[in-house]
Scaffold this active site. Structure first.
Site, PDB file in Angstrom:
ATOM      1  N   GLY A 180       0.849  -1.198   0.000  1.00 44.70           N
ATOM      2  CA  GLY A 180       0.000   0.000   0.000  1.00 44.70           C
ATOM      3  C   GLY A 180       0.878   1.238   0.000  1.00 44.70           C
ATOM      4  N   VAL A 235       0.759 -14.102   4.554  1.00 45.58           N
ATOM      5  CA  VAL A 235       1.805 -14.246   5.577  1.00 45.58           C
ATOM      6  C   VAL A 235       1.320 -15.193   6.667  1.00 45.58           C
ATOM      7  CG1 VAL A 235       3.092 -13.002   7.366  1.00 45.58           C
ATOM      8  CG2 VAL A 235       2.773 -11.980   5.098  1.00 45.58           C
ATOM      9  N   GLY A 269      -2.013  -1.219   6.791  1.00 40.14           N
ATOM     10  CA  GLY A 269      -3.099  -0.303   7.124  1.00 40.14           C
ATOM     11  C   GLY A 269      -2.951   0.261   8.529  1.00 40.14           C
ATOM     12  N   ASP A 310      -8.530  10.754  11.113  1.00 41.99           N
ATOM     13  CA  ASP A 310      -8.334   9.304  11.004  1.00 41.99           C
ATOM     14  C   ASP A 310      -9.219   8.505  11.958  1.00 41.99           C
ATOM     15  OD1 ASP A 310      -6.332   9.826   9.186  1.00 41.99           O
ATOM     16  OD2 ASP A 310      -4.754   8.747  10.273  1.00 41.99           O
ATOM     17  N   HIS A 319      -4.826  15.990   4.715  1.00 42.69           N
ATOM     18  CA  HIS A 319      -5.635  17.099   4.192  1.00 42.69           C
ATOM     19  C   HIS A 319      -7.125  16.848   4.398  1.00 42.69           C
ATOM     20  CE1 HIS A 319      -4.031  14.454   1.046  1.00 42.69           C
ATOM     21  NE2 HIS A 319      -5.165  14.570   0.401  1.00 42.69           N
ATOM     22  N   HIS A 442       4.278  25.664 -22.306  1.00 42.33           N
ATOM     23  CA  HIS A 442       5.184  24.673 -22.928  1.00 42.33           C
ATOM     24  C   HIS A 442       6.613  25.065 -22.609  1.00 42.33           C
ATOM     25  CE1 HIS A 442       6.856  21.894 -25.828  1.00 42.33           C
ATOM     26  NE2 HIS A 442       7.627  22.880 -26.285  1.00 42.33           N
TER      27      HIS A 442
HETATM   28  P1  FAD Z   1      -3.061  12.156  14.014  1.00 43.85           P
HETATM   29  O1  FAD Z   1      -2.158  12.898  13.137  1.00 43.85           O
HETATM   30  O2  FAD Z   1      -2.843  10.711  14.221  1.00 43.85           O
HETATM   31  O3  FAD Z   1      -3.024  12.909  15.417  1.00 43.85           O
HETATM   32  C1  FAD Z   1      -3.689  12.434  16.543  1.00 43.85           C
HETATM   33  C2  FAD Z   1      -3.022  13.002  17.773  1.00 43.85           C
HETATM   34  O4  FAD Z   1      -3.850  12.746  18.881  1.00 43.85           O
HETATM   35  C3  FAD Z   1      -1.670  12.358  18.073  1.00 43.85           C
HETATM   36  O5  FAD Z   1      -0.704  13.362  18.262  1.00 43.85           O
HETATM   37  C4  FAD Z   1      -1.919  11.593  19.374  1.00 43.85           C
HETATM   38  O6  FAD Z   1      -0.789  11.552  20.216  1.00 43.85           O
HETATM   39  C5  FAD Z   1      -3.014  12.422  20.002  1.00 43.85           C
HETATM   40  N1  FAD Z   1      -3.841  11.704  20.971  1.00 43.85           N
HETATM   41  C6  FAD Z   1      -4.445  10.503  20.802  1.00 43.85           C
HETATM   42  N2  FAD Z   1      -5.172  10.192  21.902  1.00 43.85           N
HETATM   43  C7  FAD Z   1      -5.009  11.225  22.766  1.00 43.85           C
HETATM   44  C8  FAD Z   1      -5.525  11.508  24.053  1.00 43.85           C
HETATM   45  N3  FAD Z   1      -6.390  10.688  24.675  1.00 43.85           N
HETATM   46  N4  FAD Z   1      -5.137  12.653  24.643  1.00 43.85           N
HETATM   47  C9  FAD Z   1      -4.286  13.505  24.034  1.00 43.85           C
HETATM   48  N5  FAD Z   1      -3.795  13.297  22.819  1.00 43.85           N
HETATM   49  C10 FAD Z   1      -4.160  12.181  22.190  1.00 43.85           C
HETATM   50  N6  FAD Z   1      -1.281  11.686   4.860  1.00 43.85           N
HETATM   51  C11 FAD Z   1      -1.217  12.548   3.828  1.00 43.85           C
HETATM   52  O7  FAD Z   1      -2.204  13.224   3.544  1.00 43.85           O
HETATM   53  N7  FAD Z   1      -0.074  12.700   3.102  1.00 43.85           N
HETATM   54  C12 FAD Z   1       1.037  11.986   3.365  1.00 43.85           C
HETATM   55  O8  FAD Z   1       2.049  12.148   2.686  1.00 43.85           O
HETATM   56  C13 FAD Z   1       1.009  11.051   4.425  1.00 43.85           C
HETATM   57  N8  FAD Z   1       2.093  10.322   4.731  1.00 43.85           N
HETATM   58  C14 FAD Z   1       2.040   9.452   5.779  1.00 43.85           C
HETATM   59  C15 FAD Z   1       3.170   8.690   6.061  1.00 43.85           C
HETATM   60  C16 FAD Z   1       3.152   7.792   7.104  1.00 43.85           C
HETATM   61  C17 FAD Z   1       4.385   6.968   7.395  1.00 43.85           C
HETATM   62  C18 FAD Z   1       1.991   7.675   7.914  1.00 43.85           C
HETATM   63  C19 FAD Z   1       1.978   6.742   9.082  1.00 43.85           C
HETATM   64  C20 FAD Z   1       0.863   8.430   7.642  1.00 43.85           C
HETATM   65  C21 FAD Z   1       0.872   9.312   6.564  1.00 43.85           C
HETATM   66  N9  FAD Z   1      -0.245  10.076   6.228  1.00 43.85           N
HETATM   67  C22 FAD Z   1      -0.201  10.935   5.165  1.00 43.85           C
HETATM   68  C23 FAD Z   1      -1.499   9.974   6.990  1.00 43.85           C
HETATM   69  C24 FAD Z   1      -1.607  11.154   7.977  1.00 43.85           C
HETATM   70  O9  FAD Z   1      -0.484  11.154   8.822  1.00 43.85           O
HETATM   71  C25 FAD Z   1      -2.879  11.030   8.783  1.00 43.85           C
HETATM   72  O10 FAD Z   1      -3.979  10.890   7.923  1.00 43.85           O
HETATM   73  C26 FAD Z   1      -3.088  12.255   9.658  1.00 43.85           C
HETATM   74  O11 FAD Z   1      -2.008  12.440  10.536  1.00 43.85           O
HETATM   75  C27 FAD Z   1      -4.381  12.145  10.453  1.00 43.85           C
HETATM   76  O12 FAD Z   1      -4.525  13.281  11.229  1.00 43.85           O
HETATM   77  P2  FAD Z   1      -5.366  13.275  12.575  1.00 43.85           P
HETATM   78  O13 FAD Z   1      -5.310  14.677  13.078  1.00 43.85           O
HETATM   79  O14 FAD Z   1      -6.679  12.655  12.370  1.00 43.85           O
HETATM   80  O15 FAD Z   1      -4.588  12.296  13.569  1.00 43.85           O
HETATM   81  P1  NAI Z   2      -2.836   0.833   2.887  1.00 41.13           P
HETATM   82  O1  NAI Z   2      -4.241   0.550   3.184  1.00 41.13           O
HETATM   83  O2  NAI Z   2      -2.471   1.887   1.936  1.00 41.13           O
HETATM   84  O3  NAI Z   2      -2.134  -0.483   2.332  1.00 41.13           O
HETATM   85  C1  NAI Z   2      -2.145  -1.696   3.009  1.00 41.13           C
HETATM   86  C2  NAI Z   2      -1.768  -2.781   2.024  1.00 41.13           C
HETATM   87  O4  NAI Z   2      -1.550  -3.966   2.746  1.00 41.13           O
HETATM   88  C3  NAI Z   2      -2.846  -3.069   0.990  1.00 41.13           C
HETATM   89  O5  NAI Z   2      -2.272  -3.159  -0.289  1.00 41.13           O
HETATM   90  C4  NAI Z   2      -3.423  -4.398   1.435  1.00 41.13           C
HETATM   91  O6  NAI Z   2      -3.911  -5.170   0.365  1.00 41.13           O
HETATM   92  C5  NAI Z   2      -2.200  -5.023   2.078  1.00 41.13           C
HETATM   93  N1  NAI Z   2      -2.506  -6.033   3.093  1.00 41.13           N
HETATM   94  C6  NAI Z   2      -3.492  -6.021   4.012  1.00 41.13           C
HETATM   95  N2  NAI Z   2      -3.415  -7.117   4.791  1.00 41.13           N
HETATM   96  C7  NAI Z   2      -2.355  -7.828   4.359  1.00 41.13           C
HETATM   97  C8  NAI Z   2      -1.749  -9.037   4.753  1.00 41.13           C
HETATM   98  N3  NAI Z   2      -2.245  -9.759   5.759  1.00 41.13           N
HETATM   99  N4  NAI Z   2      -0.668  -9.489   4.069  1.00 41.13           N
HETATM  100  C9  NAI Z   2      -0.161  -8.781   3.039  1.00 41.13           C
HETATM  101  N5  NAI Z   2      -0.681  -7.601   2.631  1.00 41.13           N
HETATM  102  C10 NAI Z   2      -1.761  -7.140   3.280  1.00 41.13           C
HETATM  103  O7  NAI Z   2      -2.164   1.065   4.325  1.00 41.13           O
HETATM  104  P2  NAI Z   2      -0.736   1.610   4.728  1.00 41.13           P
HETATM  105  O8  NAI Z   2       0.196   1.567   3.584  1.00 41.13           O
HETATM  106  O9  NAI Z   2      -0.377   0.920   5.984  1.00 41.13           O
HETATM  107  O10 NAI Z   2      -1.050   3.131   5.064  1.00 41.13           O
HETATM  108  C11 NAI Z   2      -2.006   3.461   6.078  1.00 41.13           C
HETATM  109  C12 NAI Z   2      -2.678   4.761   5.787  1.00 41.13           C
HETATM  110  O11 NAI Z   2      -1.769   5.836   5.888  1.00 41.13           O
HETATM  111  C13 NAI Z   2      -3.263   4.779   4.400  1.00 41.13           C
HETATM  112  O12 NAI Z   2      -4.658   4.702   4.520  1.00 41.13           O
HETATM  113  C14 NAI Z   2      -2.868   6.075   3.817  1.00 41.13           C
HETATM  114  O13 NAI Z   2      -3.995   6.850   3.508  1.00 41.13           O
HETATM  115  C15 NAI Z   2      -2.043   6.785   4.888  1.00 41.13           C
HETATM  116  N6  NAI Z   2      -0.817   7.206   4.240  1.00 41.13           N
HETATM  117  C16 NAI Z   2      -0.890   8.165   3.272  1.00 41.13           C
HETATM  118  C17 NAI Z   2       0.225   8.531   2.570  1.00 41.13           C
HETATM  119  C18 NAI Z   2       0.071   9.526   1.488  1.00 41.13           C
HETATM  120  O14 NAI Z   2      -0.948  10.183   1.413  1.00 41.13           O
HETATM  121  N7  NAI Z   2       1.055   9.706   0.628  1.00 41.13           N
HETATM  122  C19 NAI Z   2       1.530   7.965   2.849  1.00 41.13           C
HETATM  123  C20 NAI Z   2       1.499   6.938   3.873  1.00 41.13           C
HETATM  124  C21 NAI Z   2       0.353   6.608   4.541  1.00 41.13           C
END
Ligand code: FAD
Ligand code: NAI
Length: 464
Positions: A180, A235, A269, A310, A319, A442
Site C-alpha cells: 500500500g 503471511v 493499514g 483518522d 488534508h 510549454h
Molecule cells: P493524528 O495525526 O494521528 O493525530 C492524533 C493526535 O492525537 C496524536 O498526536 C496523538 O498523540 C493524540 N492523541 C491521541 N489520543 C489522545 C488523548 N487521549 N489525549 C491527548 N492526545 C491524544 N497523509 C497525507 O495526507 N499525506 C502523506 O504524505 C502522508 N504520509 C504518511 C506517512 C506515514 C508513514 C503515515 C503513518 C501516515 C501518513 N499520512 C499521510 C497519513 C496522515 O499522517 C494522517 O492521515 C493524519 O495524521 C491524520 O490526522 P489526525 O489529526 O486525524 O490524527
Molecule cells: P494501505 O491501506 O495503503 O495499504 C495496506 C496494504 O496492505 C494493501 O495493499 C493491502 O492489500 C495489504 N494487506 C493487508 N493485509 C495484508 C496481509 N495480511 N498481508 C499482506 N498484505 C496485506 O495502508 P498503509 O500503507 O499501511 O497506510 C495506512 C494509511 O496511511 C493509508 O490509509 C494512507 O492513507 C495513509 N498514508 C498516506 C500517505 C500519502 O498520502 N502519501 C503515505 C502513507 C500513509
C-alpha cells in the site's frame, strides 16, 4: 469555561484549533506527546517525505547524473546525517505548530485527554490531573499502525512505519508486508539507498483502491527501481531471529515461501485510535473498525462532541483531517460549511509520483455510467524528455454524454502538484473540452493533462 476543547494535535486537531480561534471561540488543545503535530508531522507525512527527498537525491546522483553529464565520484549515503536532517525538519515543523497555537492564543495542555462527561475533559500528565470545562469537544485522536496476529511488530526487527523512519542503519534487505501507500513510499526510500526490498502483498495488485491502470504501471516502474513483489501471498508468521527476521508465507498455489531479511516492515493499514478517551462515559461505542461514528455534521451521538480525521470513516489523509477540522469549527460557530469528499486528492510520493482525484474507471463502470477515456503517455512530452523523467501517463475520464470530467489518475514526475489542476477543474464541474481548450505552458508536465483531456474528447491528442 472553554468554547471548544480539542483532543489530539494532528493536522485535524491543530487546524480545528486555529479555525476555532479565528472564529473567536475560546479554545484549548490537549496532546499526550511532548510535541504537537500528531502522526503527520512526527512520524508520518513530513518525516517520510524528508527521507523520500534525500533518498531521491542519492538515487539520482548514483543513477542519473552521469547521463546528464555530471560526473561525481565516491558518492556515499551518510544515513546518520539523513536521519538527523529528517529529525530537524520534523522538529522545525512541530515548533511551527506551537508557534501557531501561541499566535492564535490557543491554550495547549500536555497530557492524556479523557472524558469525565460531555462537558468536562480531564488532562492527565506527570504533573497530575486537571479538569477542563467546555461547551464543545472535538475528538481528533487519529490512528495507529494496524497488524495481524501473524505479524506482531516487536519494534526492533519487525517494525512499523514509525521505526522505519528512524532506523540506525540502511538494511541490506528489507521485507515489506503490504504493498500500500506506506509500503511503497518507505520501500522506495530503502531501495534507492541500496537495500534489497521485497514486498509481500496478499492481493493480486498494488494500490487496489485506485484506478486499476495505476497499480499495474507503478509495479512495472518500481520493479525497474529494484523492488521485488510477491502478490497473492498470505503471511503465516514473522519471527525475529536476533539479527534477522524470517517471514513465512504461502503463495497462490499453497506453496510455502520463506524470506529472510534484516528488518520486516509491517504496513497493512492503520486503525482508528480511541484508547484512554473514556468514550464509555458518553455511551459512545466505536464501530467494528474501531472508528467513532459521526453524522454528516461530524457530530457523535452526543451533539456537543464532534470527531474528525483518522478516528472517523474515510480516507486516512492529513488534508482530509484538516478539511474536517475547519468544517467542525465552522459548524460550532454556526456556519454552514461543506466538504466535497469526492474531490479529496490522493497522492503517493514514489518517483514518479502517483496522484488521483474523483472516480476510478472501475467505479464508474460499476455505477453504469458511460465514459470517455483519454490516456497520454508522459514519454511523449518534450519537457519529460528534457528532464529524462519519462515514465507514466495521465488518464482523464469524462462522462460520455455531458463530457464532465469525473476522474483524473496519473503517474508522472510532479503529479503531486499537477493533480490540483484537475481538482480545481472538477470542483467547477469542468468538461474535458474545458481543460483541453485552456492554454497550458510549454514545455511543462501540465501539457500531459491537456493532451489526456483532448484524448477524452475524441482522440484529439496532438502529440501521440
Ligand atoms: P493524528 O495525526 O494521528 O493525530 C492524533 C493526535 O492525537 C496524536 O498526536 C496523538 O498523540 C493524540 N492523541 C491521541 N489520543 C489522545 C488523548 N487521549 N489525549 C491527548 N492526545 C491524544 N497523509 C497525507 O495526507 N499525506 C502523506 O504524505 C502522508 N504520509 C504518511 C506517512 C506515514 C508513514 C503515515 C503513518 C501516515 C501518513 N499520512 C499521510 C497519513 C496522515 O499522517 C494522517 O492521515 C493524519 O495524521 C491524520 O490526522 P489526525 O489529526 O486525524 O490524527
Ligand atoms: P494501505 O491501506 O495503503 O495499504 C495496506 C496494504 O496492505 C494493501 O495493499 C493491502 O492489500 C495489504 N494487506 C493487508 N493485509 C495484508 C496481509 N495480511 N498481508 C499482506 N498484505 C496485506 O495502508 P498503509 O500503507 O499501511 O497506510 C495506512 C494509511 O496511511 C493509508 O490509509 C494512507 O492513507 C495513509 N498514508 C498516506 C500517505 C500519502 O498520502 N502519501 C503515505 C502513507 C500513509
Amino acid at each position: 469555561m472553554y468554547d471548544v476543547v480539542i483532543i489530539g494535535s494532528g493536522p485535524g486537531g491543530y487546524v480545528a484549533a486555529i479555525r476555532c480561534a479565528q472564529l473567536g471561540l475560546k479554545t484549548a488543545i490537549i496532546e499526550k506527546y511532548n510535541t504537537l503535530g500528531g502522526t503527520c508531522l512526527n512520524v508520518g507525512c513530513i518525516p517520510s517525505k524528508a527521507l523520500l527527498d534525500s533518498s531521491e537525491h542519492f538515487y539520482n546522483a548514483t543513477h542519473h547524473f552521469a547521463e546528464h553529464g555530471i560526473e561525481v565520484n565516491g558518492v556515499k549515503a551518510n544515513f546518520t546525517q539523513m536521519i538527523q536532517r529528517k529529525n530537524e525538519v520534523v522538529s522545525q515543523t512541530c515548533s511551527g505548530v506551537k508557534y501557531l497555537m501561541d499566535k492564535n492564543k490557543i491554550e495547549v495542555f500536555q497530557g492524556i485527554g479523557s472524558f469525565v462527561n460531555s462537558t468536562t475533559v480531564s488532562v492527565t500528565s506527570s504533573e497530575g490531573v486537571k479538569e477542563l470545562q467546555t461547551k464543545h469537544v472535538i475528538i481528533a485522536t487519529g490512528s495507529k499502525p494496524n497488524f495481524f496476529p501473524s505479524m506482531v511488530p516487536d519494534k526492533k526487527r519487525i517494525i512499523t512505519s514509525t521505526e522505519a523512519l528512524s532506523l540506525s542503519e540502511i538494511p541490506k534487505k528489507l521485507i515489506v508486508i503490504g504493498g500500500g501507500v506506506i509500503g511503497l513510499e518507505l520501500g522506495s526510500v530503502y531501495a534507492r539507498l541500496g537495500s534489497e526490498v521485497e514486498v509481500i502483498e496478499n492481493s493480486s495488485t498494488l494500490l487496489g483502491m485506485m484506478d486499476a491502470s495505476i497499480g499495474k504501471e507503478l509495479a512495472k516502474i518500481l520493479k525497474k527501481e529494484g523492488l521485488k513483489f510477491h502478490f497473492d501471498h498470505q503471511v503465516q508468521g514473522v519471527v525475529n531471529t536476533g539479527d534477522k527476521t524470517t517471514v513465512t508465507a504461502t503463495d497462490k498455489k499453497g506453496n510455502t515461501v520463506t524470506l529472510e531479511s534484516d528488518y520486516c516492515l509491517v504496513a497493512v493499514g492503520r486503525k482508528a485510535f480511541t484508547d484512554g478517551l473514556g468514550l464509555d462515559k458518553l455511551g459512545i461505542t466505536p464501530n467494528n473498525r474501531g472508528q467513532i461514528e459521526v453524522n454528516d455534521r461530524l457530530q457523535t451521538i452526543v451533539p456537543n462532541v464532534y470527531a474528525i480525521g483518522d478516528v472517523i470513516k474515510g480516507m486516512m489523509l492529513a488534508h482530509k483531517a484538516e478539511e474536517e477540522g475547519v468544517f467542525v469549527a465552522e459548524c460550532i460557530a454556526g456556519q454552514k460549511p461543506h466538504i466535497n469528499y469526492n474531490l479529496i486528492p490522493g497522492v503517493i510520493y514514489t518517483w514518479p509520483e502517483v496522484a488521483s482525484v474523483g472516480k476510478t474507471e472501475e467505479e464508474l463502470k460499476a455505477a453504469g455510467i458511460e465514459v470517455n477515456v483519454g490516456n497520454f503517455p508522459i514519454k511523449a512530452l518534450g519537457r519529460a524528455r528534457a528532464s529524462m523523467d519519462t515514465s507514466g501517463f495521465i488518464k482523464v475520464i469524462s462522462d460520455k454524454t455531458t463530457d464532465e470530467v469525473l476522474g483524473v489518475h496519473m503517474i508522472s514526475a510532479r503529479a503531486a502538484d499537477l493533480i490540483m489542476e484537475a481538482a480545481v477543474a472538477m470542483e467547477y464541474r469542468a468538461s474535458a473540452e474545458d481543460i483541453a481548450r485552456i492554454c497550458h505552458p510549454h514545455p511543462t508536465y501540465s501539457e500531459a493533462l491537456k493532451e489526456a483531456a483532448l484524448g477524452a474528447t475524441g482522440n484529439r491528442a496532438l502529440h501521440v
